[in-house]
Design a protein around this motif. Structure first.
Motif, short mmCIF file in Angstrom:
data_model
loop_
_atom_site.label_atom_id
_atom_site.label_comp_id
_atom_site.label_asym_id
_atom_site.label_seq_id
_atom_site.Cartn_x
_atom_site.Cartn_y
_atom_site.Cartn_z
N THR A 10 -13.22 18.90 -14.95
CA THR A 10 -13.11 19.92 -15.92
C THR A 10 -13.17 21.25 -15.18
OG1 THR A 10 -15.70 20.28 -15.63
CG2 THR A 10 -15.06 18.92 -17.32
N LYS A 11 -12.64 22.27 -15.88
CA LYS A 11 -12.42 23.67 -15.36
C LYS A 11 -12.71 24.51 -16.53
CE LYS A 11 -9.42 26.46 -12.57
NZ LYS A 11 -8.26 26.68 -11.50
N GLN A 12 -13.53 25.58 -16.44
CA GLN A 12 -13.59 26.81 -17.38
C GLN A 12 -12.43 27.58 -17.44
OE1 GLN A 12 -17.17 28.77 -16.12
NE2 GLN A 12 -18.60 27.43 -17.47
N GLU A 13 -11.91 27.65 -18.58
CA GLU A 13 -10.58 28.40 -18.61
C GLU A 13 -10.94 29.81 -19.65
OE1 GLU A 13 -7.77 27.63 -17.86
OE2 GLU A 13 -7.73 25.47 -17.32
N PRO A 14 -10.66 30.84 -19.21
CA PRO A 14 -10.77 32.00 -19.65
C PRO A 14 -10.31 32.26 -20.93
CG PRO A 14 -10.44 32.41 -17.18
CD PRO A 14 -10.13 31.05 -17.48
N ALA A 15 -9.10 31.70 -21.05
CA ALA A 15 -8.21 31.75 -22.21
C ALA A 15 -8.96 31.06 -23.53
CB ALA A 15 -6.93 31.46 -22.17
N LEU A 16 -9.83 30.01 -23.18
CA LEU A 16 -10.52 29.20 -24.12
C LEU A 16 -12.08 29.61 -24.30
CD1 LEU A 16 -9.16 25.59 -23.26
CD2 LEU A 16 -8.16 27.46 -24.75
N GLY A 17 -12.27 30.83 -23.74
CA GLY A 17 -13.74 31.28 -23.85
C GLY A 17 -14.61 30.50 -22.92
N GLY A 18 -14.13 29.92 -21.93
CA GLY A 18 -14.96 29.11 -20.80
C GLY A 18 -15.02 27.77 -21.29
N GLN A 19 -14.30 27.23 -22.33
CA GLN A 19 -14.20 25.84 -22.29
C GLN A 19 -13.12 25.22 -21.47
OE1 GLN A 19 -13.76 24.62 -26.68
NE2 GLN A 19 -14.50 26.54 -27.19
N THR A 20 -13.44 23.82 -21.30
CA THR A 20 -12.27 23.16 -20.55
C THR A 20 -11.58 22.54 -21.35
OG1 THR A 20 -11.92 21.40 -18.88
CG2 THR A 20 -13.65 21.05 -20.69
N VAL A 21 -10.03 22.24 -20.93
CA VAL A 21 -9.04 21.33 -21.54
C VAL A 21 -9.54 20.05 -21.22
CG1 VAL A 21 -6.77 20.47 -21.17
CG2 VAL A 21 -6.99 23.06 -21.18
N GLN A 22 -9.50 19.14 -22.17
CA GLN A 22 -9.75 17.64 -22.06
C GLN A 22 -8.53 16.99 -21.08
OE1 GLN A 22 -11.32 15.36 -25.25
NE2 GLN A 22 -12.60 17.20 -25.75
N TYR A 23 -8.66 16.85 -19.93
CA TYR A 23 -7.92 16.05 -18.89
C TYR A 23 -7.99 14.68 -19.25
CZ TYR A 23 -7.95 20.94 -16.69
OH TYR A 23 -8.17 22.15 -16.52
#
Length: 268
Positions: free
Chosen positions: A125-138
């Motif tokens: 997982t990785k916190q994405e700033p563009a997603l408000g800290g959520q992760t993309v579900q890889y």
């Protein structure tokens, strides 16, 4: 008499080298990395034809061996040079194996050996700033290879219709494919830089003139646009930023790409 085969110049020309280094340096921003001033100096000399890519790689390697205080720049310096070198390639083959080979070329000796040029074996997982800290579900690690094989197979089928389609429709389809590859996140690290490098080669194979400025100056935007396109949360999910990037890259260099790193979802 018909001319025989000629060996392609692996060092390109001054214009293609400048293009390659520009993209190589710019793509490091996607992972928050910054090339050193020394690497920029090496690039200037290599672009001018004073040294080869092999000599540039050796100089960068020797510099970092002698200057451990610059370790924060090492990955960016090494990978930038390799991206530029790969982008001199006049040939291309469309397969998951090429994607894997590009990753191996870019990150050998930079990432752990068991991460380099191989599909990842762990879920991440990785916190994405563009997603408000959520992760993309890889993708789950056990599905990486069959999912890539399927996506490449489907894209191969679509290639047959590209000659009859508009260039805009082809570009949209190709970036839909590349976005899917990125969502799979087949490698432990370096997915955005690998997908971008593969994508540029693929687009050129399809006859597109791929500009350098969007990747050189807006690679963080590119990563954030991919995250938004693959978001699970409907409050964030949108393909509009990625479509805007495609337009700027291939059709209209006057398009402005503004940061997507805000506290609010992208405005539809």
């Amino acid at each position: 008499m018909i001319d025989g085969y000629k060996v392609a110049d692996s060092d390109g020309n001054e214009k293609s080298r400048e293009y390659g280094w520009s993209i190589g340096f710019g793509l490091q921003q996607a992972d928050g990395l910054q090339p050193s001033e020394y690497a920029h100096d090496v690039a200037r000399r290599q672009i001018a034809g004073q040294i080869s890519y092999g000599q540039a790689a050796q100089e960068i390697s020797e510099y970092h061996a002698a200057n451990p205080s610059q370790k924060e720049h090492r990955e960016a310096d090494v990978v930038s040079q390799r991206i530029s070198e790969i982008l001199q390639m006049p040939t291309f083959a469309f397969s998951p194996g090429v994607l894997k080979a590009i990753h191996g070329k870019l990150f050998a000796g930079v990432l752990s050996d068991d991460w380099t040029g191989v599909w990842r074996t762990e879920n991440i997982t990785k916190q994405e700033p563009a997603l408000g800290g959520q992760t993309v579900q890889y993708s789950d690690s056990m599905w990486i290879e069959p999912t890539l094989e399927y996506d490449f197979s489907e894209e191969k089928k679509r290639q047959g219709s590209y000659q009859r389609a508009s260039r805009e429709d082809v570009a949209e389809s190709v970036f839909g494919f590349l976005s899917g590859v990125w969502q799979i996140h087949p490698f432990r690290e370096g997915n955005t830089r690998t997908a971008a490098t593969f994508g540029i080669l693929y687009l050129r194979f399809l006859g597109f003139n791929v500009g350098d400025e969007p990747f050189a100056k807006h690679s963080q935007y590119f990563r954030d646009a991919l995250a938004l396109a693959n978001a699970s949360d409907p409050a964030f999910k949108t393909a509009e930023p990625l479509q805007l990037f495609v337009k700027a890259l291939l059709f209209d260099s006057s398009v402005q790409l503004k940061s997507l790193r805000t506290d609010e979802p992208f405005a539809h």
